[in-house]
Design a protein around this motif. Sequence first.
Motif, mmCIF file in Angstrom:
data_model
loop_
_atom_site.group_PDB
_atom_site.id
_atom_site.type_symbol
_atom_site.label_atom_id
_atom_site.label_comp_id
_atom_site.label_asym_id
_atom_site.label_seq_id
_atom_site.Cartn_x
_atom_site.Cartn_y
_atom_site.Cartn_z
ATOM 1 N N ARG A 242 0.129 32.452 -2.694
ATOM 2 C CA ARG A 242 1.590 32.367 -2.739
ATOM 3 C C ARG A 242 2.165 33.505 -3.575
ATOM 4 N N VAL A 243 1.559 33.767 -4.725
ATOM 5 C CA VAL A 243 2.017 34.879 -5.562
ATOM 6 C C VAL A 243 1.864 36.194 -4.805
ATOM 7 N N PHE A 244 0.696 36.386 -4.189
ATOM 8 C CA PHE A 244 0.425 37.639 -3.486
ATOM 9 C C PHE A 244 1.429 37.869 -2.358
ATOM 10 N N SER A 245 1.731 36.837 -1.608
ATOM 11 C CA SER A 245 2.630 36.995 -0.450
ATOM 12 C C SER A 245 4.063 37.299 -0.871
ATOM 13 N N THR A 246 4.465 36.869 -2.076
ATOM 14 C CA THR A 246 5.856 37.066 -2.501
ATOM 15 C C THR A 246 6.060 38.329 -3.348
ATOM 16 N N LEU A 247 5.000 39.085 -3.607
ATOM 17 C CA LEU A 247 5.142 40.270 -4.464
ATOM 18 C C LEU A 247 6.204 41.248 -3.969
ATOM 19 N N PRO A 248 6.221 41.629 -2.687
ATOM 20 C CA PRO A 248 7.252 42.575 -2.255
ATOM 21 C C PRO A 248 8.665 42.061 -2.502
ATOM 22 N N GLY A 249 8.888 40.779 -2.244
ATOM 23 C CA GLY A 249 10.210 40.215 -2.480
ATOM 24 C C GLY A 249 10.609 40.251 -3.941
ATOM 25 N N GLN A 250 9.656 40.006 -4.829
ATOM 26 C CA GLN A 250 9.939 40.056 -6.263
ATOM 27 C C GLN A 250 10.293 41.484 -6.694
ATOM 28 N N LEU A 251 9.548 42.455 -6.173
ATOM 29 C CA LEU A 251 9.802 43.843 -6.550
ATOM 30 C C LEU A 251 11.078 44.390 -5.921
ATOM 31 N N ALA A 252 11.573 43.735 -4.883
ATOM 32 C CA ALA A 252 12.820 44.176 -4.260
ATOM 33 C C ALA A 252 14.037 43.779 -5.084
ATOM 34 N N LYS A 253 13.860 42.885 -6.063
ATOM 35 C CA LYS A 253 14.966 42.490 -6.930
ATOM 36 C C LYS A 253 15.386 43.671 -7.810
ATOM 37 N N HIS A 254 16.617 43.643 -8.260
ATOM 38 C CA HIS A 254 17.159 44.763 -9.027
ATOM 39 C C HIS A 254 16.347 45.055 -10.284
ATOM 40 N N ASP A 255 15.974 44.010 -11.029
ATOM 41 C CA ASP A 255 15.262 44.236 -12.293
ATOM 42 C C ASP A 255 13.748 44.114 -12.149
ATOM 43 N N ARG A 256 13.242 43.812 -10.929
ATOM 44 C CA ARG A 256 11.814 43.707 -10.603
ATOM 45 C C ARG A 256 11.099 42.547 -11.305
ATOM 46 N N LYS A 257 11.769 41.798 -12.162
ATOM 47 C CA LYS A 257 11.092 40.730 -12.905
ATOM 48 C C LYS A 257 10.674 39.598 -11.966
ATOM 49 N N PHE A 258 9.493 39.062 -12.240
ATOM 50 C CA PHE A 258 8.950 37.993 -11.407
ATOM 51 C C PHE A 258 9.562 36.677 -11.843
ATOM 52 N N ARG A 259 10.114 35.947 -10.881
ATOM 53 C CA ARG A 259 10.741 34.654 -11.166
ATOM 54 C C ARG A 259 9.944 33.553 -10.475
ATOM 55 N N LEU A 260 9.358 32.697 -11.287
ATOM 56 C CA LEU A 260 8.501 31.642 -10.743
ATOM 57 C C LEU A 260 9.255 30.692 -9.836
ATOM 58 N N VAL A 261 10.545 30.539 -10.081
ATOM 59 C CA VAL A 261 11.329 29.599 -9.277
ATOM 60 C C VAL A 261 11.332 29.994 -7.809
ATOM 61 N N SER A 262 11.088 31.262 -7.522
ATOM 62 C CA SER A 262 11.036 31.700 -6.123
ATOM 63 C C SER A 262 9.782 31.182 -5.422
ATOM 64 N N LEU A 263 8.772 30.789 -6.197
ATOM 65 C CA LEU A 263 7.551 30.220 -5.627
ATOM 66 C C LEU A 263 7.709 28.737 -5.360
ATOM 67 N N ASP A 264 8.354 28.088 -6.316
ATOM 68 C CA ASP A 264 8.478 26.631 -6.261
ATOM 69 C C ASP A 264 9.565 26.257 -7.266
ATOM 70 N N ALA A 265 10.499 25.438 -6.833
ATOM 71 C CA ALA A 265 11.608 25.065 -7.716
ATOM 72 C C ALA A 265 11.114 24.423 -8.998
#
Length: 453
Positions: A242-265
């Motif tokens: 799940r983390v691996f599949s969402t990496l591009p989306g996380q890096l597409a954010k303005h500040d690049r910070k990884f937000r766990l809530v995007s994996l699971d609320a």
Amino acid sequence: MFRRRAYEKLLSWKANSKGSRALLLEGARRTGKSTLARAFAENEYAGHLIIDFSEASEDIKDLFRMYRSDVDSFFMYLQAYTGARLPRRDSLIVFDEVQRFPPAREFVKQLVADGRYDYLETGSLVSIRRNVEGIVIPSEESPLRLNPLGFEEFLWACGEDALADLIRSSTEELSPLPAPLHRKAERLFREYMLVGGMPQAVSEYLEARDFGRVDAVKRDILSLYRNDIAKFGGTDATRIARVFSTLPGQLAKHDRKFRLVSLDANARGRDYADAFFWLSDAFITSTCLNATDPSVGLAATADESSFKCYMGDTGLLVSHLFADNEETPHEVYRDILLGKLEVNEGMFTENAVAQQLVCNGRNLYFYSKRDDRDWSNTMEIDFLVTRGYDDAAGRMRVSPIEVKSTKRYGARSLDKFKDKFGSRVGTRYILHPRPMEVSGDMAKLPLYASMVL
């Protein structure tokens, strides 16, 4: 084989250890560990033996099991089985894919103590708990990380050794390259972002100059990583995937910070800590931590709950972003190559800079602070490194680095950082798609200069 920085480190290990320590060459899958080990063995020793544990026979493995306490018999039978001739103190034995047979890694202690040969191990995922369970890791083993090719190594592969030397001297001396060479270096850096540094992808590009064929190679490597996650991830495999599949989306954010809530609320840091560790330990990703009170010892104030997670190779990131497509649209390659991609280009340039810093042996740190009551305290600095500072008699200072993918930008965060941390701060860097400009303690460098920082 491509020229690699790690080769010089292997030469240094051979000269300095003189058989007193084994070397573990580790890295992500397909970074060229086996190729490098074989070339080193063939070029630098009178005799060598390579045991590939991905295909070694049970007879060979039995030697490691049966003769742990009798090294003389072990070597007698090993040479009889393999037909290898191994002159004492001028031979290298390579344990390739050693993670597939942990008893061989444990046996290194006795082999090094015996002293008659040098030992080089290669492996992927070798430090993950599953692969060392039940064995004692030898203290006589030194690690050496092999990353994908950095930009300097990419230039070497392209036959641009002279340009690589000029970029290095230009950056160190803060002296701009002539305009034609700058344009050439900038074009090659864009090619590098698209191709990445995986040796197979680079080889395919140099042979065919076809981004479609390169994309197919990168997608095969990404599939290999997904299979490794399923095979070796154990009880964490689902979270790792799940983390691996969402990496591009996380890096597409303005500040690049990884937000766990995007994996699971309901995701919590402790639930995913092992997943991030697994990906980082396999060298698939590089974690960048927020240094909340930066000084020369950046690790001292690193906040592990605030982090960015970069792909270990930028070329793989380009293909990973379009994993749902059968292939990466050729327009993406075209627009990045021509500098016309508006959306998401920032994630690629920042990831490419992170990759250069890792290639230079740096751990990754950034600075982020939000203060709704005092806007002057709110700032985002992409990377922090420590470097000698001329205005402090060469003593180490913290250098903030901002990465810009467009030619129009501001530098307010760098000014705020200097105001807040004062004498702790050394040269401030902006990496941008423009020629070099230097003014006081601010150095605006072309993106390709990141290979030197």
